[in-house]
Design a protein around this motif. Structure first.
Motif, short mmCIF file in Angstrom:
data_model
loop_
_atom_site.label_atom_id
_atom_site.label_comp_id
_atom_site.label_asym_id
_atom_site.label_seq_id
_atom_site.Cartn_x
_atom_site.Cartn_y
_atom_site.Cartn_z
N ARG A 39 0.97 -1.21 0.09
CA ARG A 39 -0.01 -0.08 0.11
C ARG A 39 1.00 1.29 0.07
N THR A 40 2.00 0.99 0.58
CA THR A 40 2.87 2.24 0.68
C THR A 40 3.51 2.52 -0.75
N GLU A 41 3.92 1.43 -1.43
CA GLU A 41 4.50 1.46 -2.60
C GLU A 41 3.32 2.20 -3.69
N LYS A 42 2.07 1.79 -3.25
CA LYS A 42 0.86 2.38 -4.17
C LYS A 42 0.64 3.91 -3.84
N GLY A 43 1.31 4.26 -2.82
CA GLY A 43 1.01 5.88 -2.57
C GLY A 43 0.65 6.25 -1.25
N MET A 44 0.33 5.31 -0.59
CA MET A 44 -0.11 5.49 0.88
C MET A 44 0.64 5.58 1.93
N GLY A 45 0.71 6.80 2.80
CA GLY A 45 1.74 7.10 3.85
C GLY A 45 0.78 6.92 5.30
N ARG A 46 1.59 6.90 6.08
CA ARG A 46 0.60 6.64 7.52
C ARG A 46 1.84 7.16 8.61
N THR A 47 1.15 7.83 9.65
CA THR A 47 1.97 7.91 10.93
C THR A 47 0.99 7.35 11.79
N PHE A 48 1.54 6.97 13.14
CA PHE A 48 0.73 6.26 14.07
C PHE A 48 0.85 7.05 15.38
N GLN A 49 -0.01 6.50 16.14
CA GLN A 49 -0.43 7.20 17.37
C GLN A 49 0.94 7.12 18.39
N LYS A 50 1.60 5.87 18.14
CA LYS A 50 2.87 5.63 18.95
C LYS A 50 3.88 6.11 18.06
N ASN A 51 5.07 6.33 18.60
CA ASN A 51 6.17 6.63 17.87
C ASN A 51 6.70 5.50 17.02
N ASN A 52 6.94 5.58 15.67
CA ASN A 52 7.54 4.43 14.95
C ASN A 52 8.93 4.83 14.45
N LEU A 53 9.65 5.58 15.32
CA LEU A 53 11.03 5.94 14.99
C LEU A 53 12.20 4.94 15.41
#
Ligand SMILES: Nc1ncnc2c1ncn2[C@@H]1O[C@H](COP(=O)(O)OP(=O)(O)OP(=O)(O)O)[C@@H](O)[C@H]1O
Length: 251
Positions: free
Chosen positions: A75-89
């Motif tokens: 889905r990311t490759e198809k153009g969907m990005g996302r952030t999460f409630q919890k840090n994903n760093l």
């Protein structure tokens, strides 16, 4: 043009029916904010749209093509990005290293173990451009764990932008931020180019009304109403259910 379409989406956790036939259409370029009380199913909805959770039934379309059967990275490759409630760093790495890794993930770099990372010129340029654009250049060598909470949330957005997304799902981007961080953050969100569509879960009504051009109210797992901010603010039933009749105002 409809970019994201959610059709009759149902999600249950065993006997718990959380999302109940949700239908939402998000147009290209929209700032579409999802509101609703705690436990309404907002994060579960994001998890289903992004593929973090499988649907129980229903369909999700991106640019007219079904995506509900493919994994999140596709889905990311198809153009969907996302952030999460919890840090994903990566907290033990610097800001710059986090950005480089995100760009590399998208571009599928073939790393040569004998070539230092700084010798990948186009990678360095892209990283530099992003940090400049988002006013984080001065912080590039700081370890993520030493950033303020607001800076960490901003970095998550920079990472999601590094994959050149068509649409980004932002899960409560301002939660836990100070008022100063929130207003800086809102200004930065407004800088995201119009061609990138944003779907945002948000609790802070001031942020909701300053960003949204469309709002969906999620109520007990049902998309109760999708309308313009003006219509939502003027709707008596929504005022009473969600705000106890208190004014839905940001000023
Ligand atoms: N993995 C899970 N297993 C069982 N129940 C779950 C699971 N994930 C979420 N739930 C339940 O689903 C309901 C909706 O949760 P969700 O986190 O989607 O709500 P929300 O609207 O995002 O709430 P908040 O505003 O508090 O983040 C809650 O009752 C929650 O306990």
């Amino acid at each position: 043009m409809t970019l994201l379409k959610i059709e009759d989406l149902n999600k249950s956790f065993k006997a718990l029916h959380i999302l109940k036939g949700v239908n939402i259409e998000v147009n290209k370029g929209e700032r579409h904010v999802i509101i609703g009380p705690n436990g309404a199913g907002k994060t579960t909805l994001f998890n289903c749209i992004y593929g973090t959770l499988p649907l129980s039934s229903g369909k999700v379309y991106l640019a007219g093509k079904r995506i509900d059967h493919i994994p999140s990275f596709k889905r990311t490759e198809k153009g969907m990005g996302r952030t999460f409630q919890k840090n994903n760093l990566f907290e033990e790495l610097t800001v710059e290293e986090n950005v480089r890794l995100a760009i590399m993930g998208k571009k599928k770099y073939r790393l040569n173990m004998f070539k230092p990372m700084q010798n990948y010129n186009d990678l360095a340029e892209e990283c530099h451009r992003l940090l400049e654009e988002w006013e984080m250049t001065e912080r590039r060598t700081v370890l993520v764990k030493e950033l303020s909470y607001g800076e960490q949330r901003l970095l998550e957005i920079i990472l999601s932008l590094s994959t050149n997304p068509e649409i980004i799902l932002l899960d409560e981007p301002t939660s836990g931020m100070s008022p100063t961080e929130t207003s800086r953050f809102v200004k930065l969100i407004k800088k995201i180019p119009d061609h990138i569509t944003l779907v945002i879960i948000e609790h802070d009504m001031e942020v909701v009304f300053s960003l949204a051009n469309k709002i969906t109210v999620l109520h007990h797992g049902t998309a109760m109403m999708t309308a313009s901010p003006e219509e939502i603010r003027g709707n008596q039933m929504i005022q009473e259910i969600y705000f106890g009749g208190g004014a839905l105002s940001h000023d």
